[in-house]
Design a protein around this motif. Structure first.
Motif, PDB file in Angstrom:
ATOM      1  N   ALA A   1       0.820  -1.216   0.000  1.00 15.70           N
ATOM      2  CA  ALA A   1       0.000   0.000   0.000  1.00 15.70           C
ATOM      3  C   ALA A   1       0.855   1.267   0.000  1.00 15.70           C
ATOM      4  N   THR A   2       1.950   1.267   0.755  1.00 20.67           N
ATOM      5  CA  THR A   2       2.704   2.507   0.921  1.00 20.67           C
ATOM      6  C   THR A   2       4.071   2.483   0.249  1.00 20.67           C
ATOM      7  N   GLY A   3       4.651   1.301   0.102  1.00 19.13           N
ATOM      8  CA  GLY A   3       6.003   1.218  -0.426  1.00 19.13           C
ATOM      9  C   GLY A   3       7.062   1.708   0.546  1.00 19.13           C
ATOM     10  N   ASN A   4       6.614   1.999   1.768  1.00 18.84           N
ATOM     11  CA  ASN A   4       7.539   2.551   2.772  1.00 18.84           C
ATOM     12  C   ASN A   4       7.991   1.438   3.723  1.00 18.84           C
ATOM     13  N   PRO A   5       9.303   1.146   3.729  1.00 16.09           N
ATOM     14  CA  PRO A   5       9.767   0.018   4.568  1.00 16.09           C
ATOM     15  C   PRO A   5       9.481   0.217   6.056  1.00 16.09           C
ATOM     16  N   ILE A   6       9.642   1.450   6.539  1.00 17.83           N
ATOM     17  CA  ILE A   6       9.459   1.665   7.979  1.00 17.83           C
ATOM     18  C   ILE A   6       7.998   1.445   8.365  1.00 17.83           C
ATOM     19  N   LEU A   7       7.082   1.979   7.530  1.00 20.59           N
ATOM     20  CA  LEU A   7       5.660   1.768   7.808  1.00 20.59           C
ATOM     21  C   LEU A   7       5.313   0.294   7.745  1.00 20.59           C
ATOM     22  N   ALA A   8       5.891  -0.432   6.796  1.00 23.25           N
ATOM     23  CA  ALA A   8       5.590  -1.856   6.646  1.00 23.25           C
ATOM     24  C   ALA A   8       6.029  -2.630   7.881  1.00 23.25           C
ATOM     25  N   VAL A   9       7.267  -2.367   8.328  1.00 21.63           N
ATOM     26  CA  VAL A   9       7.764  -3.064   9.527  1.00 21.63           C
ATOM     27  C   VAL A   9       6.895  -2.705  10.730  1.00 21.63           C
ATOM     28  N   ALA A  10       6.574  -1.404  10.849  1.00 16.96           N
ATOM     29  CA  ALA A  10       5.770  -0.969  11.994  1.00 16.96           C
ATOM     30  C   ALA A  10       4.398  -1.624  11.971  1.00 16.96           C
ATOM     31  N   ALA A  11       3.785  -1.707  10.786  1.00 22.03           N
ATOM     32  CA  ALA A  11       2.455  -2.306  10.687  1.00 22.03           C
ATOM     33  C   ALA A  11       2.477  -3.763  11.129  1.00 22.03           C
ATOM     34  N   GLY A  12       3.460  -4.518  10.645  1.00 18.99           N
ATOM     35  CA  GLY A  12       3.553  -5.930  11.003  1.00 18.99           C
ATOM     36  C   GLY A  12       3.774  -6.119  12.493  1.00 18.99           C
ATOM     37  N   THR A  13       4.716  -5.328  13.040  1.00 22.09           N
ATOM     38  CA  THR A  13       5.047  -5.449  14.453  1.00 22.09           C
ATOM     39  C   THR A  13       3.832  -5.133  15.324  1.00 22.09           C
ATOM     40  N   LEU A  14       3.183  -4.016  14.980  1.00 21.77           N
ATOM     41  CA  LEU A  14       2.043  -3.583  15.787  1.00 21.77           C
ATOM     42  C   LEU A  14       0.888  -4.581  15.688  1.00 21.77           C
ATOM     43  N   ALA A  15       0.699  -5.159  14.502  1.00 17.16           N
ATOM     44  CA  ALA A  15      -0.382  -6.132  14.330  1.00 17.16           C
ATOM     45  C   ALA A  15      -0.172  -7.311  15.281  1.00 17.16           C
ATOM     46  N   GLY A  16       1.097  -7.769  15.386  1.00 18.05           N
ATOM     47  CA  GLY A  16       1.384  -8.858  16.318  1.00 18.05           C
ATOM     48  C   GLY A  16       1.059  -8.456  17.744  1.00 18.05           C
ATOM     49  N   GLY A  17       1.448  -7.227  18.103  1.00 17.74           N
ATOM     50  CA  GLY A  17       1.199  -6.754  19.459  1.00 17.74           C
ATOM     51  C   GLY A  17      -0.290  -6.651  19.762  1.00 17.74           C
ATOM     52  N   LEU A  18      -1.056  -6.138  18.808  1.00 16.44           N
ATOM     53  CA  LEU A  18      -2.496  -5.979  19.040  1.00 16.44           C
ATOM     54  C   LEU A  18      -3.179  -7.331  19.194  1.00 16.44           C
ATOM     55  N   LEU A  19      -2.759  -8.292  18.373  1.00 20.63           N
ATOM     56  CA  LEU A  19      -3.355  -9.629  18.493  1.00 20.63           C
ATOM     57  C   LEU A  19      -3.014 -10.227  19.858  1.00 20.63           C
ATOM     58  N   ALA A  20      -1.795  -9.956  20.333  1.00 15.11           N
ATOM     59  CA  ALA A  20      -1.399 -10.468  21.643  1.00 15.11           C
ATOM     60  C   ALA A  20      -2.299  -9.912  22.741  1.00 15.11           C
ATOM     61  N   LEU A  21      -2.791  -8.683  22.543  1.00  8.30           N
ATOM     62  CA  LEU A  21      -3.655  -8.089  23.566  1.00  8.30           C
ATOM     63  C   LEU A  21      -4.959  -8.872  23.713  1.00  8.30           C
ATOM     64  N   VAL A  22      -5.401  -9.524  22.630  1.00  6.43           N
ATOM     65  CA  VAL A  22      -6.578 -10.402  22.739  1.00  6.43           C
ATOM     66  C   VAL A  22      -6.280 -11.503  23.752  1.00  6.43           C
ATOM     67  N   HIS A  23      -5.100 -12.117  23.588  1.00  5.91           N
ATOM     68  CA  HIS A  23      -4.692 -13.143  24.543  1.00  5.91           C
ATOM     69  C   HIS A  23      -4.559 -12.536  25.939  1.00  5.91           C
ATOM     70  N   GLY A  24      -4.003 -11.317  25.987  1.00  6.40           N
ATOM     71  CA  GLY A  24      -3.855 -10.651  27.277  1.00  6.40           C
ATOM     72  C   GLY A  24      -5.200 -10.491  27.971  1.00  6.40           C
ATOM     73  N   PHE A  25      -6.206 -10.044  27.216  1.00  2.00           N
ATOM     74  CA  PHE A  25      -7.532  -9.855  27.805  1.00  2.00           C
ATOM     75  C   PHE A  25      -8.070 -11.170  28.361  1.00  2.00           C
ATOM     76  N   PHE A  26      -7.934 -12.250  27.589  1.00  5.49           N
ATOM     77  CA  PHE A  26      -8.471 -13.531  28.050  1.00  5.49           C
ATOM     78  C   PHE A  26      -7.645 -14.113  29.191  1.00  5.49           C
ATOM     79  N   ALA A  27      -6.314 -13.990  29.091  1.00  2.32           N
ATOM     80  CA  ALA A  27      -5.458 -14.631  30.083  1.00  2.32           C
ATOM     81  C   ALA A  27      -5.367 -13.815  31.373  1.00  2.32           C
ATOM     82  N   VAL A  28      -5.257 -12.492  31.243  1.00  2.00           N
ATOM     83  CA  VAL A  28      -5.024 -11.666  32.425  1.00  2.00           C
ATOM     84  C   VAL A  28      -6.341 -11.228  33.054  1.00  2.00           C
TER      85      VAL A  28
END
Lengths: 365, 308
Positions: B56-83
């Motif tokens: 979508a952007t062709g921007n490497p920094i945005l791409a890395v940030a998007a992937g990293t953040l997506a992993g973190g947000l999904l982890a929060l689902v586990h956080g909500f259920f586990a914690v």
């Protein structure tokens, strides 16, 4: 005002009666959100799924066809979980059941009559799964290796080996390069009924569900398994041979999953090919837990998941949505179950900030 | 011979980065007592989001940030259920993996076969890259590999030599005692679960931007599970995580080596199995090896609630 989650002081009257509906409602609601986000009316989507799964006798028969392997892998997960063991390796055990069944049908007994060939293929399938299930069992019992990870990693190894077989030494010489073995003979195929793809595996799965239920509930062995599951420490002091039970249970669990692979090969595909490892082993985890590990509930939940899978395929052919939507809904169903179990144990309490929680939470006699 | 060694070593490092990043993340989560078996799902989600953002952007920094953040947000689902909901963490983690597999298969369909928008190619580090063999192996890698080199000691320092790290380890050992000392158990566990998701998301981004650019369904191939096993092998220590990841990468590299050379010492399918066999083997090794080892945080997988 702040919200807190507190343990319920009085247990709910009949938690099991509404746990399942709550999880289902949660999944249906989440699914509706997904469909809306995709610009599809939830009503149209669920209508399509329902027609796909229950629209005609033929459609429903396909639900049953999918439910057969799910019943067996669900039982496999449930029987292991009764003793606090996580068999996440059903997929690999299913694959080995399929390999043994196909190998037996193709190479060991190509000329036996059906009344001998079918029992041989069934036994081979169970044996294949059993052997693969023994590995994480032995590793857990004698080397304390976590069975979740070992059984799961073994899935990848099993699938690589199966691919090696049907791409390599077992490839059909007349297959025009199509990756798969030759078809097993008519005699080694389990019978079909009602002019549908429903096969003997259904009876096998239902009998297994009844047997596992009865064995766990009414035998000395089952008592030991349940006791170990409830309190391993106490069971050890009682002198139960826990290591032996771990190995036995993982073997049994593997054999059940192996039967699922046998049924897929001998009842559906008639050969070893790509479509064998499609995730029934993982779905078994959901089936087992939605059934609350009760072997008698497993077939019913398997039917529900079968309907979900067939309905998902219908979404693909009618509304051109990827069929993997059913995998998303399965995961949401599992989260829904966890949510409802939590609601059964805890309640949400609202109170002013700073107020001491323990008195109100524990005050009632 | 030396060239072969450099070739194998370079691919070995290249193949170990995703496992290493995911292992680091899971170590942080497990140190706080949260067992997250959703690594595979978070990695896939990270890979898909990074690939999509790249296109979508062709921007490497945005791409890395998007992937990293997506992993973190999904982890929060586990956080909500586990914690918060205090459910069975094994089941919640498995559900997260299934969710990640389903969602990425579902949403990734249109991206299959599309040319990647961002390719993070190997960048030789001036000076260091010219060291014979070592330079070829370690310093002609993707920028994300260099990030991983930096994260390993940082993670180790954070866990073992900072106040926050002490709190994290304490929560993982005895949450009630930490709570009694006036430290917010829930906040620490949410934070660590999120950090774990960031690691897995970054690992996924590495796969879809650098290792094999572009999106492919289930492109992680079990590396998330390997990472969870490597946490045990690493005895929850970021420095030791390097060893496990490198072993995994080394066996993966052998496949490429034999393919490139055209020799078949070992059948190809056995080579493909080796990384998984190795992962099982190291789990055995860590149990039968000599000496008493750290067996993991005492409160791993145990939910905390004040009412006990």
């Amino acid at each position: 005002m702040i919200w807190r989650i507190e343990k319920r002081t009085a247990a709910l009257a009949r938690p099991h009666a509404w746990l399942f509906p709550v999880s289902l409602a949660f999944a249906v609601a989440a699914g509706a959100c997904i469909f809306s986000a995709l610009g599809v009316s939830p009503l149209a989507a669920y209508g399509t799924m329902a027609r796909g799964a229950f629209g005609s006798f033929y459609h429903f028969s396909e639900v049953v066809v999918r439910a057969i392997p799910l019943m067996l892998t669900g039982l496999a997960v449930a029987v292991a979980a009764t003793m606090l063991l996580w068999n996440i390796g059903c997929e690999g055990q299913l694959v080995w059941g399929g390999i043994f069944a196909a190998g037996t049908g193709l190479y060991l007994i190509p000329h036996l009559p059906p009344f001998l060939a079918i029992p041989a293929v069934i036994a081979a399938g169970a044996a294949g799964g059993l052997l693969w299930g023994l590995i994480p069992g032995l590793l857990r019992a004698y080397l304390a290796v976590n069975e979740i990870l070992s059984s799961l990693l073994l899935n990848y190894i099993a699938i690589i080996f199966m691919e090696h077989l049907y791409f390599g030494p077992w490839r059909n010489p007349e297959g025009f390069g199509f990756p798969g073995t030759a078809q097993i003979g008519e005699a080694a195929r389990i019978p079909h009924w009602f002019g549908t793809r429903i096969h003997l595996g259904l009876v096998l799965a239902l009998v297994m569900a009844a047997l596992v239920f009865a064995a766990l509930r009414y035998t000395r062995w089952g008592y030991q398994v349940r006791a170990i599951g409830l309190n391993p420490q106490a069971a050890r002091y009682a002198g139960f041979r826990i290591r032996g039970q771990i190995v036995f249970i993982m073997g049994l669990s593997g054999a059940l999953a192996g039967l699922a692979g046998m049924a897929e090969v001998s009842g559906i595909h008639f050969r070893l090919q790509q479509g064998l490892a499609v995730g029934y082993g993982y779905d078994g985890i959901i089936v087992a837990w939605l059934a609350r590990l009760n072997p008698l509930a497993v077939p019913l939940v398997a039917l529900l998941l079968g309907a979900l899978i067939v309905g998902g395929e219908q979404l693909q052919s009618v509304l051109h949505l990827p069929a993997s939507i059913s995998m998303v809904l399965e995961a949401v169903l599992l989260f829904g179950l966890l949510l409802s179990e939590s609601l059964a144990r805890y309640r949400l309490v609202r109170r002013a900030a700073g107020e001491e929680t323990s008195a109100a939470g524990k005050g009632l006699p | 011979m030396i060239e072969d060694l450099a070739f194998i070593g370079q691919i070995a490092v290249k193949s170990s980065i995703a496992v290493l990043l995911a292992t680091l993340g899971e170590i942080v989560a497990e140190r706080s007592g949260i067992l997250n078996l959703g690594v595979e799902g978070m990695m896939l989600t990270g890979a898909l989001c990074a690939a999509a953002a790249g296109i979508a952007t062709g921007n490497p920094i945005l791409a890395v940030a998007a992937g990293t953040l997506a992993g973190g947000l999904l982890a929060l689902v586990h956080g909500f259920f586990a914690v918060t909901l205090r459910v069975n963490q094994v089941l919640s983690g498995l559900a997260l993996t299934l969710l990640g597999m389903g969602v990425t298969s579902f949403l990734g369909r249109p991206l299959i076969g599309i040319a990647p928008g961002v390719r993070l190619r190997a960048v030789p580090i001036p000076g260091l890259a010219d060291i014979p063999v070592i330079g070829d192996i370690f310093f002609r890698q993707s920028p994300l590999a260099y990030l991983a080199y930096v994260l390993v000691p940082l993670c180790w320092y954070w866990i073992f030599h900072t106040g926050t790290g002490l709190k994290i380890r304490a929560v993982g050992e005895d949450a009630a005692a930490v709570d009694a000392a006036g430290i917010d158990v829930f906040r620490i566990r949410y934070l660590c679960t999120f950090a774990g998701g960031l690691g897995a998301g970054l690992a996924g981004a590495y796969l879809s931007l650098s290792y094999t650019p572009g999106w492919k369904e289930s492109m992680t191939g079990g590396q998330g599970w390997v990472a969870i096993a490597m946490v045990i092998f690493a005895t929850w220590n970021p420095l030791r995580a390097v060893v496990g990841a490198f072993l995994f990468g080394g066996l993966t590299a052998l496949q490429f080596y034999f393919q490139a050379v055209g020799v078949e010492l070992v059948p190809a399918y056995v080579l493909k199995m080796l990384p998984y066999l190795l992962t099982i083997a190291v789990m055995i090794l860590v149990n039968v090896g000599p000496g008493r080892r750290f067996g993991g945080p005492a409160a791993l997988g145990v939910p905390f609630s004040r009412e006990g």
